[in-house]
Design an enzyme around this catalytic site. Structure first.
Site, PDB file in Angstrom:
ATOM      1  N   LYS A   1      36.517  72.795  31.771  1.00 17.74           N
ATOM      2  CA  LYS A   1      37.674  73.698  31.690  1.00 17.74           C
ATOM      3  C   LYS A   1      38.816  73.005  30.931  1.00 17.74           C
ATOM      4  O   LYS A   1      38.572  72.063  30.184  1.00 17.74           O
ATOM      5  CB  LYS A   1      38.102  74.121  33.101  1.00 17.74           C
ATOM      6  CG  LYS A   1      37.068  74.974  33.806  1.00 17.74           C
ATOM      7  CD  LYS A   1      36.926  76.343  33.137  1.00 17.74           C
ATOM      8  CE  LYS A   1      35.772  77.135  33.723  1.00 17.74           C
ATOM      9  NZ  LYS A   1      36.138  78.119  34.690  1.00 17.74           N
TER      10      LYS A   1
ATOM     11  N   ARG B   1      35.906  71.488  23.913  1.00 16.58           N
ATOM     12  CA  ARG B   1      35.299  72.441  24.853  1.00 16.58           C
ATOM     13  C   ARG B   1      34.082  73.082  24.189  1.00 16.58           C
ATOM     14  O   ARG B   1      34.180  73.643  23.100  1.00 16.58           O
ATOM     15  CB  ARG B   1      36.329  73.496  25.284  1.00 16.58           C
ATOM     16  CG  ARG B   1      37.488  72.865  26.049  1.00 16.58           C
ATOM     17  CD  ARG B   1      38.562  73.874  26.402  1.00 16.58           C
ATOM     18  NE  ARG B   1      38.098  74.834  27.402  1.00 16.58           N
ATOM     19  CZ  ARG B   1      38.858  75.835  27.861  1.00 16.58           C
ATOM     20  NH1 ARG B   1      40.083  75.997  27.413  1.00 16.58           N
ATOM     21  NH2 ARG B   1      38.384  76.654  28.767  1.00 16.58           N
TER      22      ARG B   1
ATOM     23  N   ARG C   1      38.218  69.086  35.620  1.00 17.26           N
ATOM     24  CA  ARG C   1      38.988  69.396  36.832  1.00 17.26           C
ATOM     25  C   ARG C   1      38.506  68.636  38.060  1.00 17.26           C
ATOM     26  O   ARG C   1      39.274  68.462  39.015  1.00 17.26           O
ATOM     27  CB  ARG C   1      38.964  70.904  37.096  1.00 17.26           C
ATOM     28  CG  ARG C   1      39.831  71.658  36.109  1.00 17.26           C
ATOM     29  CD  ARG C   1      39.748  73.153  36.296  1.00 17.26           C
ATOM     30  NE  ARG C   1      40.857  73.812  35.605  1.00 17.26           N
ATOM     31  CZ  ARG C   1      40.954  75.128  35.443  1.00 17.26           C
ATOM     32  NH1 ARG C   1      40.001  75.923  35.899  1.00 17.26           N
ATOM     33  NH2 ARG C   1      41.997  75.639  34.820  1.00 17.26           N
TER      34      ARG C   1
ATOM     35  N   ARG D   1      40.645  90.411  27.780  1.00 13.57           N
ATOM     36  CA  ARG D   1      39.517  91.314  27.508  1.00 13.57           C
ATOM     37  C   ARG D   1      40.038  92.673  27.044  1.00 13.57           C
ATOM     38  O   ARG D   1      39.548  93.248  26.067  1.00 13.57           O
ATOM     39  CB  ARG D   1      38.661  91.492  28.764  1.00 13.57           C
ATOM     40  CG  ARG D   1      37.709  90.326  29.060  1.00 13.57           C
ATOM     41  CD  ARG D   1      37.088  90.562  30.437  1.00 13.57           C
ATOM     42  NE  ARG D   1      36.085  89.601  30.829  1.00 13.57           N
ATOM     43  CZ  ARG D   1      36.317  88.380  31.267  1.00 13.57           C
ATOM     44  NH1 ARG D   1      37.552  87.917  31.285  1.00 13.57           N
ATOM     45  NH2 ARG D   1      35.327  87.594  31.675  1.00 13.57           N
TER      46      ARG D   1
ATOM     47  N   LYS E   1      44.889  86.974  33.535  1.00 11.84           N
ATOM     48  CA  LYS E   1      44.631  86.460  32.187  1.00 11.84           C
ATOM     49  C   LYS E   1      43.299  87.008  31.666  1.00 11.84           C
ATOM     50  O   LYS E   1      43.208  87.488  30.538  1.00 11.84           O
ATOM     51  CB  LYS E   1      44.590  84.923  32.214  1.00 11.84           C
ATOM     52  CG  LYS E   1      44.220  84.304  30.881  1.00 11.84           C
ATOM     53  CD  LYS E   1      44.135  82.786  30.964  1.00 11.84           C
ATOM     54  CE  LYS E   1      42.944  82.328  31.777  1.00 11.84           C
ATOM     55  NZ  LYS E   1      42.569  80.913  31.526  1.00 11.84           N
TER      56      LYS E   1
ATOM     57  N   ASP F   1      48.044  82.178  26.554  1.00 14.85           N
ATOM     58  CA  ASP F   1      46.715  82.644  26.153  1.00 14.85           C
ATOM     59  C   ASP F   1      46.737  84.067  25.605  1.00 14.85           C
ATOM     60  O   ASP F   1      46.017  84.385  24.654  1.00 14.85           O
ATOM     61  CB  ASP F   1      45.733  82.556  27.335  1.00 14.85           C
ATOM     62  CG  ASP F   1      45.279  81.123  27.570  1.00 14.85           C
ATOM     63  OD1 ASP F   1      45.979  80.201  27.098  1.00 14.85           O
ATOM     64  OD2 ASP F   1      44.237  80.931  28.223  1.00 14.85           O
TER      65      ASP F   1
ATOM     66  N   SER G   1      28.942  78.251  30.785  1.00 17.54           N
ATOM     67  CA  SER G   1      30.146  79.061  30.908  1.00 17.54           C
ATOM     68  C   SER G   1      29.749  80.516  30.790  1.00 17.54           C
ATOM     69  O   SER G   1      29.022  80.895  29.879  1.00 17.54           O
ATOM     70  CB  SER G   1      31.149  78.708  29.807  1.00 17.54           C
ATOM     71  OG  SER G   1      32.158  79.689  29.742  1.00 17.54           O
ATOM     72  N   SER G   2      30.219  81.328  31.700  1.00 18.63           N
ATOM     73  CA  SER G   2      29.897  82.759  31.635  1.00 18.63           C
ATOM     74  C   SER G   2      30.639  83.423  30.483  1.00 18.63           C
ATOM     75  O   SER G   2      30.355  84.544  30.121  1.00 18.63           O
ATOM     76  CB  SER G   2      30.265  83.439  32.944  1.00 18.63           C
ATOM     77  OG  SER G   2      31.665  83.448  33.098  1.00 18.63           O
TER      78      SER G   2
ATOM     79  N   GLY H   1      40.451  79.617  26.064  1.00 27.96           N
ATOM     80  CA  GLY H   1      39.016  79.916  26.077  1.00 27.96           C
ATOM     81  C   GLY H   1      38.760  81.413  26.109  1.00 27.96           C
ATOM     82  O   GLY H   1      37.831  81.913  25.477  1.00 27.96           O
TER      83      GLY H   1
ATOM     84  N   ASP I   1      37.652  79.136  39.548  1.00 27.19           N
ATOM     85  CA  ASP I   1      39.051  78.775  39.300  1.00 27.19           C
ATOM     86  C   ASP I   1      39.845  78.671  40.592  1.00 27.19           C
ATOM     87  O   ASP I   1      40.551  77.689  40.827  1.00 27.19           O
ATOM     88  CB  ASP I   1      39.711  79.797  38.368  1.00 27.19           C
ATOM     89  CG  ASP I   1      39.238  79.624  36.930  1.00 27.19           C
ATOM     90  OD1 ASP I   1      38.569  78.600  36.655  1.00 27.19           O
ATOM     91  OD2 ASP I   1      39.524  80.501  36.113  1.00 27.19           O
TER      92      ASP I   1
END
Ligand code: DC
Length: 671
Positions: A356, A125, A360, A30, A25, A52, A172-173, A97, A329
């Protein structure tokens, strides 16, 4: 894909075989965005088809990108060097996201009149740190709801690129990824520096971003994990062709499967284990490091170019304590492996779990407890204690619209107590792995008696076929229309110039034993020939009736009928399903309706198909057939002793389905 309200997984015992995983994903989205931003046409292979990526594809088309998708290949003609749309555009980002963050950044840097929205969870989020960084840069972004969260409105920026752009890295990166992908649009005549504030989490995802940027002609200069410089004169260039690696996070479920499940059942549980095709140990995805954690817990793993092989090693698994910041993840999968360990497992540095698809940490703790586990949790850690034999409980796993929760808990079905597990809303896996359960069932094995069968018998034209196929659809089970097998047998016999009489019994039985019959939805294929219409006629039914009284033919079809009992379960319809073929079925329904009602339904059916018909004649015919069917010596029409009778004369089909579901649920009882 299973689009049922829930999916009941029977207890499983072993697993072996090969799974080919869908594309990643993170890489897919990307690559799609980069292909849209660059100049030239890019052919993207092995693209993930999921919720997504579909969100991203729609957005790119809205921007005026030409995108052709054929199977898992997408051809994208980039916007580089072309004008962006001037009119106002509203984008719907679902809960994606990986689409929301980078698209926001790219749109904000490029400028226009854009609105970005999502599902309610998306509006919870956080995106404030990214917006702050973009505003620092001169972007023009407004919050349309709560400050710090989508939805957003983006207008024309006044970019100020002379000072370093600060961005928080500890939430979040994806914020840093978003900036890294957007800023090359602005770095045409000067270098741009990004400074990370706080300890950068999920560094491997940044590594993927940098790796892919390089493929599109942008060589970002990385100074530690604190400063990133996008060089002056940056300009996106299409790589021409690019392959998307299989998803390393998706691989985690099958790595865990290999570690948890005993191997090849035909070799007494020994043998080859699980082979994963599409991703290997040299993957650019950080989550591939999950394999080290799994190995630490006991998995035996080997790898080559684009493949992994996993076998059970230590058993029970070993409890571990691990900083999971590098595999946020995939680490969820460790939480389920922990149930099978010899001691507690603590996963630390997982604060990102809280922001997330759902919280979670709460989700994994709550659902593990339903199974009977003891779990402790803190702000950024979770400890899961193993579940010993005798302590597993049947549980209905709530999945919080979170694909990973669903996939993780499917692995609980290898429990020592052999209790089934219910997964609610199984289609949430579509976010990254639409055919996850199919892939699981393709390699998992269990004793036949564990695979549930619901039998629906009854007189001709009682509606058992419709009822059975509807219940099958509601449960995500396979469907056996045994009458069709007799119809096809008769058809094949006539084709082979046999009579349908006792004289040819042995020859018809021989044919039936290796009948090349396939069901594709409503279609019935004999070899490559579509025989649906031929066998569904009244004459087809008469012919079937003739061959169905030949004992050798019935015997010859037994094995074929048994072969339909596959994971996750079966709905079998036909007169002897509950009495002869699946006598141990946990639910048997004997469906009846008055002759008058059945005659009327058959009449409607025939008229719809364009045949002429007479109700009185049909009714007389049905009554005669009932009498014959009930009194015949071979496989007479009779309810199984333990069958529940359902008279549907005055019921709608929905009400009949509901009744069978209620009976079935009352036998399942998930806590
Ligand atoms: O359900 P149907 O109308 O498609 O069945 C065709 C014929 O086959 C009918 O005469 C009943 C017979 N049959 C049978 O003997 N045993 C079964 N399991 C299914 C059908």
């Amino acid at each position: 894909m299973f689009s049922t309200a829930f999916l009941d997984l029977p207890p499983l015992q072993c697993a072996s075989g090969t799974v080919t995983l869908p594309g990643s994903k993170s890489i897919s989205n990307r690559v799609l965005l980069l292909s849209a931003l660059c100049q030239g046409t890019t052919v993207v292979h092995d693209l993930l088809d999921s919720d997504d990526t579909r969100v991203m594809l729609v957005a790119l088309r809205q921007l005026g990108c030409e995108v052709d998708v054929a199977g898992t290949t997408a051809t994208v003609t980039g916007l580089g060097g072309r004008a962006w749309p001037a009119e106002a555009i509203e984008f719907f980002m679902g809960n994606a996201g990986t689409a929301m963050r980078p698209l926001t950044a790219a749109l904000a840097v490029q400028g226009g009149d854009f609105t970005l929205k999502g599902v309610p969870r998306m509006h919870e989020r956080p995106i404030g740190d990214l917006v702050d960084a973009l505003r620092e840069l001169g972007c023009n972004i407004d919050y349309l709801g709560n400050a710090g969260f989508p939805p957003l409105r983006v207008r024309q920026p006044e970019l100020q690129l002379d000072k370093p752009i600060p961005v928080r890295g500890d939430v979040s990166s994806q914020f840093l990824t978003a900036l890294l992908m957007a800023l090359p649009l602005a770095a045409t005549d000067r270098a741009i520096t990004i400074e990370v504030i706080g300890e950068l989490i999920s560094k491997p995802y940044i590594a993927i971003t940098l790796n892919l940027l390089a493929r599109y002609g942008i060589a970002v200069e990385r100074q530690g994990w604190e400063r990133f410089v996008i060089p002056a004169g940056s300009r996106y260039q299409s790589p021409g062709t690019i392959h998307v690696e299989a998803d390393a996070s998706s691989a985690s479920y099958f790595i865990a499967l290999g570690a948890i499940a005993a191997g090849d059942p035909s070799k007494g549980g020994q043998g080859k284990g699980i082979r994963i095709q599409g991703v290997g140990a040299d993957s650019i995805q950080g989550d591939i490091r999950f394999m080290d954690a799994a190995a630490q817990m006991g998995a035996k793993i080997t790898s080559g170019p684009n493949w992994l092989e996993i076998q059970r090693g230590a058993w029970p698994l070993k409890g571990i304590t691990l900083d999971c910041n590098h595999i946020p993840d995939a680490a969820m999968t460790l939480a389920v492996m922990a149930l099978y360990a010899d001691g507690p497992t603590t996963l630390c540095n997982i604060a990102s779990w809280r922001v997330k698809e759902t919280d979670r940490i709460v989700a994994m703790a709550t659902e593990s407890r339903k199974l009977g586990a003891t779990v402790e949790e803190g702000p950024d850690w979770i400890t899961i204690h193993p579940l010993p034999e005798g302590k597993w409980q049947r549980a209905s796993i709530h999945t919080y619209d979170d694909h990973r929760v669903a996939m993780c808990f499917s692995l609980a079905v290898f429990n020592a107590d052999q209790v089934p597990v219910r997964i609610e809303d199984p289609q949430c896996v579509a976010k990254t792995f639409p055919d996850y359960f199919e892939a699981l069932f393709s390699v998992a094995h269990t004793a036949t008696q564990n695979i549930p069968v619901i039998c629906i018998d009854g007189p001709t034209a009682s509606g058992k076929g419709t009822l059975a196929s509807r219940v099958a659809a509601a449960l995500g089970y396979h469907y056996l229309d045994s009458g069709a097998l007799y119809r096809v047998t008769a058809h094949a016999a006539l084709q082979a110039s046999l009579t349908l009489e006792a004289a040819d019994e042995a020859a018809i039985a021989e044919l039936a034993r290796s009948l090349p019959v396939h069901f594709e939805g409503e279609q019935v294929l004999l070899g490559n020939v579509d025989v649906t219409d031929a066998i569904r006629s009244e004459q087809g039914g008469m012919n079937a009736s003739k061959v169905s009284v030949l004992p050798a033919v019935r015997e010859a079809l037994v094995e074929l009928q048994h072969s339909f009992q596959r994971l996750p379960g079966l709905l079998a319809d036909g007169r002897d399903m509950g009495t002869v073929i699946f006598p141990n079925a946990p639910l048997k329904v004997f469906l009846t309706a008055s002759a008058a009602e059945r005659a009327e339904r058959r009449h409607k059916q025939l008229i719809l198909k364009g045949f002429s018909a007479n109700i009185d004649a049909l009714r007389a015919d049905l009554e005669a057939r009932d009498a014959r069917d009930m009194s015949r010596s071979v496989a007479p029409l009779q309810p199984a002793q333990d069958a529940l009778q359902l008279d549907n004369s005055t019921l709608t089909i929905e009400a009949s389905v509901e009744q069978v579901m209620v009976w079935w649920q009352s036998r399942q009882v998930f806590g």
